[in-house]
Write a protein that holds these residues in place. Structure first.
Motif, PDB file in Angstrom:
ATOM      1  N   VAL A  98       0.851  -1.199   0.000  1.00 16.61           N
ATOM      2  CA  VAL A  98       0.000   0.000   0.000  1.00 16.61           C
ATOM      3  C   VAL A  98       0.882   1.243   0.000  1.00 16.61           C
ATOM      4  O   VAL A  98       1.998   1.220   0.528  1.00 16.61           O
ATOM      5  N   GLU A  99       0.369   2.276  -0.623  1.00 18.40           N
ATOM      6  CA  GLU A  99       1.009   3.584  -0.530  1.00 18.40           C
ATOM      7  C   GLU A  99       0.200   4.380   0.486  1.00 18.40           C
ATOM      8  O   GLU A  99      -1.032   4.428   0.408  1.00 18.40           O
ATOM      9  N   TYR A 178       3.366   6.666  11.649  1.00 17.37           N
ATOM     10  CA  TYR A 178       4.558   7.184  10.959  1.00 17.37           C
ATOM     11  C   TYR A 178       4.166   8.207   9.881  1.00 17.37           C
ATOM     12  O   TYR A 178       4.834   9.218   9.697  1.00 17.37           O
ATOM     13  N   THR A 179       3.071   7.914   9.170  1.00 14.37           N
ATOM     14  CA  THR A 179       2.618   8.815   8.096  1.00 14.37           C
ATOM     15  C   THR A 179       2.284  10.191   8.651  1.00 14.37           C
ATOM     16  O   THR A 179       2.693  11.223   8.097  1.00 14.37           O
ATOM     17  N   LYS A 201       2.850  11.066  -0.492  1.00 12.94           N
ATOM     18  CA  LYS A 201       2.658   9.634  -0.227  1.00 12.94           C
ATOM     19  C   LYS A 201       3.962   9.062   0.315  1.00 12.94           C
ATOM     20  O   LYS A 201       5.056   9.517  -0.034  1.00 12.94           O
ATOM     21  N   TYR A 202       3.816   8.086   1.187  1.00 13.33           N
ATOM     22  CA  TYR A 202       4.965   7.395   1.761  1.00 13.33           C
ATOM     23  C   TYR A 202       4.826   5.913   1.490  1.00 13.33           C
ATOM     24  O   TYR A 202       3.718   5.382   1.415  1.00 13.33           O
ATOM     25  N   GLU A 203       5.980   5.267   1.371  1.00 11.65           N
ATOM     26  CA  GLU A 203       5.980   3.808   1.250  1.00 11.65           C
ATOM     27  C   GLU A 203       6.852   3.242   2.350  1.00 11.65           C
ATOM     28  O   GLU A 203       7.872   3.832   2.715  1.00 11.65           O
ATOM     29  N   PHE A 204       6.416   2.102   2.869  1.00  8.64           N
ATOM     30  CA  PHE A 204       7.119   1.484   3.979  1.00  8.64           C
ATOM     31  C   PHE A 204       7.430   0.025   3.650  1.00  8.64           C
ATOM     32  O   PHE A 204       6.786  -0.589   2.799  1.00  8.64           O
ATOM     33  N   LEU A 214      10.709   3.430   6.649  1.00  6.29           N
ATOM     34  CA  LEU A 214      10.348   4.223   5.483  1.00  6.29           C
ATOM     35  C   LEU A 214      11.273   3.840   4.337  1.00  6.29           C
ATOM     36  O   LEU A 214      12.490   3.733   4.515  1.00  6.29           O
ATOM     37  N   ILE A 215      10.692   3.627   3.147  1.00  7.18           N
ATOM     38  CA  ILE A 215      11.503   3.280   1.971  1.00  7.18           C
ATOM     39  C   ILE A 215      11.142   4.237   0.827  1.00  7.18           C
ATOM     40  O   ILE A 215      10.254   5.076   0.968  1.00  7.18           O
ATOM     41  N   ASP A 216      11.829   4.106  -0.289  1.00  8.16           N
ATOM     42  CA  ASP A 216      11.505   4.835  -1.510  1.00  8.16           C
ATOM     43  C   ASP A 216      11.692   6.342  -1.316  1.00  8.16           C
ATOM     44  O   ASP A 216      12.541   6.781  -0.566  1.00  8.16           O
TER      45      ASP A 216
END
Length: 317
Positions: A98-99, A178-179, A201-204, A214-216
């Motif tokens: 999920v984003e 975290y978001t 948007k965040y990716e984990f 947290l990635i990307d």
């Protein structure tokens, strides 16, 4: 244009596999770490444009890695090194599918849905009486499922994510926490530069040790929308469009040229002059978002430079 990198057919020491996304390629090194190469590809409406944008990969990589350093006190991230301007290296993670999209203002996709009469987005209510680019009473999280290459990401509610087992409830609560923390920090940093962080948007992912990180990318113009703070309220009051920093200017150009990624539509021709203006806009975005001058990397042979820098880093370990 040979001063861009649009393909990413590298072969690094210890390479096990490679995953190619719309704009990045991720190399698995010995099932221990990942090498992420940010290319100059440009994606809009989930379609990769035919030409690369000079310095775009470097810009996105450097914004993301610098913001990770500025947020690692509140949210752990995957990053361990940046051996090249276009490259980030970090812990091997299994990405969550999920984003985590968070919106402080009703813009972009949310505004389009609102105009279409919808008042719920991803299971979250949007108040009546709002107009495009108004601030939400408090930021809303509107997740999207991660699409395979060529497909569109799709809105999904928190309830469906948990019900379908895409993410466990315990993990999802961490992602939400975290978001919100990242968005709050990003909002503070943006404000210090005269900007409003509108949405992002965040990716984990989860490390082998089971830690959520947290990635990307983070807070880049590809993953985020920024408005200029100065004049924001006046423009809202007059019903004028907001002055913004994001790749929305590319989307608007495509829409004006009859392209929205729909079936049967073809990507309009992008002249070298237009590509140059997009590159200049990205540099402007970098300098405004980061509050520092952009230093162009040597691009006479980007592939060779990346191969050499990553090899030297991996072999020195």
């Amino acid at each position: 244009m040979n001063n861009t990198i649009t393909d990413s057919n590298f072969n690094f020491p210890g390479q096990k596999s490679v995953y190619k996304g719309k704009v990045r390629a991720v190399y698995n090194i010995n099932d221990k770490e990942l090498v992420m190469v940010a290319t100059d590809r440009l994606s809009a409406f989930d379609v990769v444009m035919p030409k690369g944008i000079p310095y775009k990969g470097q810009i996105l990589n450097q914004i993301a890695t610098k913001f990770m350093a500025q947020t690692e006190d509140i949210v752990p991230n995957w990053l361990t090194a940046t051996p090249d301007p276009n490259v980030a290296v970090g812990h091997l993670c299994v990405p969550f599918k999920v984003e985590m999209v968070i919106r402080g203002y009703m813009s972009g996709h949310a505004a389009r849905e609102y105009k279409a009469g919808k008042r719920m987005l991803c299971g979250v209510a949007m108040p009546e009486g709002m107009k495009e680019n108004d601030k939400f009473p408090s930021p809303i999280i509107t997740p999207a499922t991660k699409a395979e290459m060529g497909d569109h990401d799709e809105d999904i509610s928190r309830e469906d994510i948990i019900k379908k087992g895409i993410v466990s409830e315990a993990d999802y609560l961490v992602l939400e926490d975290y978001t919100r923390k990242l968005f709050e920090r990003g909002t503070e940093i943006a404000a210090s530069r005269g900007l409003i962080l509108v949405d992002t948007k965040y990716e984990f992912g989860k490390t082998k040790a089971g830690k959520i990180v947290l990635i990307d990318e983070i807070h880049t113009p590809d993953s985020s929308r920024y408005f200029y703070e100065e004049g924001y309220q006046e423009r809202q009051d007059k019903g004028e469009a907001q002055k913004q920093l994001s790749k929305e200017f590319v989307r608007q150009w495509l829409i004006a040229n009859d392209f929205q990624g729909l079936e049967g539509q073809t990507v309009p021709f992008m002249s070298d002059e237009y590509i140059q203006t997009v590159s200049e806009r990205y540099i402007e975005l970098y300098e405004k978002i980061m509050g520092e001058p952009f230093v162009k990397a040597e691009v006479s042979n980007i592939h060779e430079r990346i191969q050499k820098n990553v090899e030297a880093y991996l072999l020195a370990k």
